[in-house]
Motif scaffolding. Sequence first.
Motif, PDB file in Angstrom:
ATOM      1  N   THR A   1      26.634 -24.594  19.787  1.00 50.68           N
ATOM      2  CA  THR A   1      27.322 -23.365  20.174  1.00 50.68           C
ATOM      3  C   THR A   1      28.796 -23.644  20.439  1.00 50.68           C
ATOM      4  OG1 THR A   1      25.316 -22.368  21.108  1.00 50.68           O
ATOM      5  CG2 THR A   1      27.432 -21.532  21.907  1.00 50.68           C
ATOM      6  N   LEU A   2      29.077 -24.721  21.179  1.00 51.37           N
ATOM      7  CA  LEU A   2      30.463 -25.070  21.478  1.00 51.37           C
ATOM      8  C   LEU A   2      31.228 -25.475  20.215  1.00 51.37           C
ATOM      9  CD1 LEU A   2      29.977 -27.165  24.749  1.00 51.37           C
ATOM     10  CD2 LEU A   2      30.927 -24.866  24.567  1.00 51.37           C
ATOM     11  N   ARG A   3      30.561 -26.162  19.320  1.00 53.96           N
ATOM     12  CA  ARG A   3      31.240 -26.667  18.125  1.00 53.96           C
ATOM     13  C   ARG A   3      31.533 -25.574  17.113  1.00 53.96           C
ATOM     14  NH1 ARG A   3      27.548 -29.560  16.457  1.00 53.96           N
ATOM     15  NH2 ARG A   3      26.987 -28.530  14.495  1.00 53.96           N
ATOM     16  N   THR A   4      30.621 -24.608  16.973  1.00 54.30           N
ATOM     17  CA  THR A   4      30.756 -23.605  15.914  1.00 54.30           C
ATOM     18  C   THR A   4      31.281 -22.256  16.414  1.00 54.30           C
ATOM     19  OG1 THR A   4      28.489 -22.794  16.197  1.00 54.30           O
ATOM     20  CG2 THR A   4      28.832 -24.645  14.668  1.00 54.30           C
ATOM     21  N   GLY A   5      31.122 -21.964  17.712  1.00 57.22           N
ATOM     22  CA  GLY A   5      31.525 -20.662  18.225  1.00 57.22           C
ATOM     23  C   GLY A   5      30.494 -19.575  17.977  1.00 57.22           C
ATOM     24  N   ARG A   6      29.317 -19.930  17.461  1.00 52.34           N
ATOM     25  CA  ARG A   6      28.231 -18.970  17.261  1.00 52.34           C
ATOM     26  C   ARG A   6      27.069 -19.347  18.168  1.00 52.34           C
ATOM     27  NH1 ARG A   6      27.493 -18.524  10.786  1.00 52.34           N
ATOM     28  NH2 ARG A   6      27.017 -20.722  11.110  1.00 52.34           N
ATOM     29  N   MET A   7      26.468 -18.355  18.817  1.00 46.31           N
ATOM     30  CA  MET A   7      25.382 -18.624  19.747  1.00 46.31           C
ATOM     31  C   MET A   7      24.197 -19.251  19.002  1.00 46.31           C
ATOM     32  SD  MET A   7      26.447 -17.973  22.746  1.00 46.31           S
ATOM     33  CE  MET A   7      24.895 -18.161  23.624  1.00 46.31           C
ATOM     34  N   THR A   8      23.794 -20.392  19.516  1.00 44.72           N
ATOM     35  CA  THR A   8      22.691 -21.146  18.934  1.00 44.72           C
ATOM     36  C   THR A   8      21.697 -21.471  20.048  1.00 44.72           C
ATOM     37  OG1 THR A   8      24.212 -22.132  17.324  1.00 44.72           O
ATOM     38  CG2 THR A   8      22.056 -23.181  17.590  1.00 44.72           C
ATOM     39  N   TYR A   9      20.418 -21.249  19.796  1.00 53.75           N
ATOM     40  CA  TYR A   9      19.387 -21.400  20.817  1.00 53.75           C
ATOM     41  C   TYR A   9      18.308 -22.379  20.335  1.00 53.75           C
ATOM     42  CZ  TYR A   9      21.567 -16.976  22.183  1.00 53.75           C
ATOM     43  OH  TYR A   9      22.462 -16.013  22.506  1.00 53.75           O
ATOM     44  N   TYR A  10      17.379 -22.646  21.255  1.00 56.37           N
ATOM     45  CA  TYR A  10      16.186 -23.410  20.887  1.00 56.37           C
ATOM     46  C   TYR A  10      15.009 -22.452  20.889  1.00 56.37           C
ATOM     47  CZ  TYR A  10      12.443 -26.842  20.845  1.00 56.37           C
ATOM     48  OH  TYR A  10      11.322 -27.569  20.519  1.00 56.37           O
ATOM     49  N   SER A  11      14.354 -22.327  19.744  1.00 54.12           N
ATOM     50  CA  SER A  11      13.206 -21.443  19.622  1.00 54.12           C
ATOM     51  C   SER A  11      11.966 -22.137  20.178  1.00 54.12           C
ATOM     52  CB  SER A  11      12.969 -21.066  18.153  1.00 54.12           C
ATOM     53  OG  SER A  11      11.744 -20.376  18.007  1.00 54.12           O
TER      54      SER A  11
ATOM     55  N   GLY B   1      21.135 -14.742  14.194  1.00 53.55           N
ATOM     56  CA  GLY B   1      21.731 -13.967  13.109  1.00 53.55           C
ATOM     57  C   GLY B   1      21.720 -14.661  11.761  1.00 53.55           C
ATOM     58  N   LEU B   2      21.233 -15.891  11.705  1.00 57.62           N
ATOM     59  CA  LEU B   2      21.290 -16.624  10.434  1.00 57.62           C
ATOM     60  C   LEU B   2      20.471 -15.948   9.344  1.00 57.62           C
ATOM     61  CD1 LEU B   2      22.728 -19.143   9.418  1.00 57.62           C
ATOM     62  CD2 LEU B   2      20.649 -20.453   9.883  1.00 57.62           C
ATOM     63  N   THR B   3      19.366 -15.313   9.718  1.00 58.01           N
ATOM     64  CA  THR B   3      18.559 -14.603   8.724  1.00 58.01           C
ATOM     65  C   THR B   3      18.863 -13.100   8.714  1.00 58.01           C
ATOM     66  OG1 THR B   3      16.754 -14.419  10.353  1.00 58.01           O
ATOM     67  CG2 THR B   3      16.673 -16.270   8.799  1.00 58.01           C
ATOM     68  N   SER B   4      19.183 -12.517   9.868  1.00 58.61           N
ATOM     69  CA  SER B   4      19.398 -11.071   9.947  1.00 58.61           C
ATOM     70  C   SER B   4      20.850 -10.665   9.718  1.00 58.61           C
ATOM     71  CB  SER B   4      18.973 -10.560  11.330  1.00 58.61           C
ATOM     72  OG  SER B   4      19.828 -11.092  12.337  1.00 58.61           O
ATOM     73  N   GLY B   5      21.775 -11.623   9.898  1.00 60.35           N
ATOM     74  CA  GLY B   5      23.193 -11.293   9.838  1.00 60.35           C
ATOM     75  C   GLY B   5      23.733 -10.780  11.160  1.00 60.35           C
TER      76      GLY B   5
END
Length: 421
Positions: free
Chosen positions: A257-267, A277-281
């Motif tokens: 998240t810090l490196r890319t600026g896009r929220m990234t989680y652990y499923s 949003g990677l699949t839904s946009g």
Amino acid sequence: MIQKELLIPIFLKDGKAVGGWEDPQRFSEGDPKSLAWYYDNHGADGILCFDLSEGDAEHEQSIRILKEMAHAVDLPIYGGGNIRRMEDVKKLLYAGCRKVFLNYGKEGNCELTQEVSDRFGKEKILACVKTEEEFCEAQGREEYLGGIVVLKEELLPQDRQGGLPCYVVTDDPDSFLGRKDVQGVAVQEWRRPDQNYMERKHQWKQQGISVNTFESSVKWEELKLNESGLLPVVVQDYKNLEVLMVAYMNQEAFETTLRTGRMTYYSRSRSELWVKGLTSGHFQYVKELCIDCDKDTLLAKVLQVGAACHTGNRSCFYETIMQKEYDKTNPLKVFEDVYQVIQDRKLHPKEGSYTNYLFDKGIDKILKKVGEEAAEIIIAAKNPDPEEIKYEISDFLYHAMVLMAEKGVSWKDITEELARR
């Protein structure tokens, strides 16, 4: 330490984004607003916008587009082109440009420098140069300029010492960002909307170059994780503060998240990293991360694209299971709601509507009513009853909003202008 800026150029011609000074073809889809939005959410630090218009009508069109761009993004916009008088500089600044650059190759722009600098402040005025003569002219006006936009990188010799900070238009940013006399680079080759500038800026950071990246003041090891070794994350809209969803992070998700600026989680269900949003946009672009007092819950303020919830709802918290009657009035939302009603009356006239009566009568009638209501406030203020002044101020604000709608000014325009002051 001053952070170096990564700027992306946008060239405006005939209301579209084009390839450049000598390339009138549309760039990408030709939509300047969409390009600006992309650059804002993928790690750029600013936009260098060149107005290539020729006539007054096209120039006014470019001003409108700049205003739309400024509304769409949080990035600073540095704008210039087709400037002939101080009024043109004022229009660019009022449209939302943080800085305005004067074309030193255009007749009259050099002489305009002191006038606009005295009027608006030197920190808002840049010179734009492409020859050695223009560059020397700009350096000689250092007391009136906040910097120089250099269109040809060969104008900056390696042994240059001191002088005004420069923004260099170049396709070789690595050769310039480490220099003390360079404040930023504008990279034409990186304009395509398939870049993540944050990744490149992290590389520069590792090389010791001070650039704006997302850095956490709290290390992952300092956070208190739950029994599964995860950190709960409450996600909130960064503008209206609506709570959108709750998710979880592991260390890799936090650092991604810090490196890319896009929220990234652990499923937790799939036991894998999950870029929202990677699949839904429906990506979530980070604006701010806050940790709570116990350091066991993260609050993420984001720009949400589309819906946060997998059901298609804007927020996951769309189902009310209990409610007590209470006053839901949000003072800021009231202004926006009333303004939207006024806008709707303008677009869809309603018979018998007083608002439509004002629009039909035109600007002179609207101005007359604004003046009358302002006078009523003054009279009411001399009376001891506070209820009267509340009533009169409400009347005035309504008529002021009719004027705003007539002139195409929104509450966002007003609040941004107040914030700049």
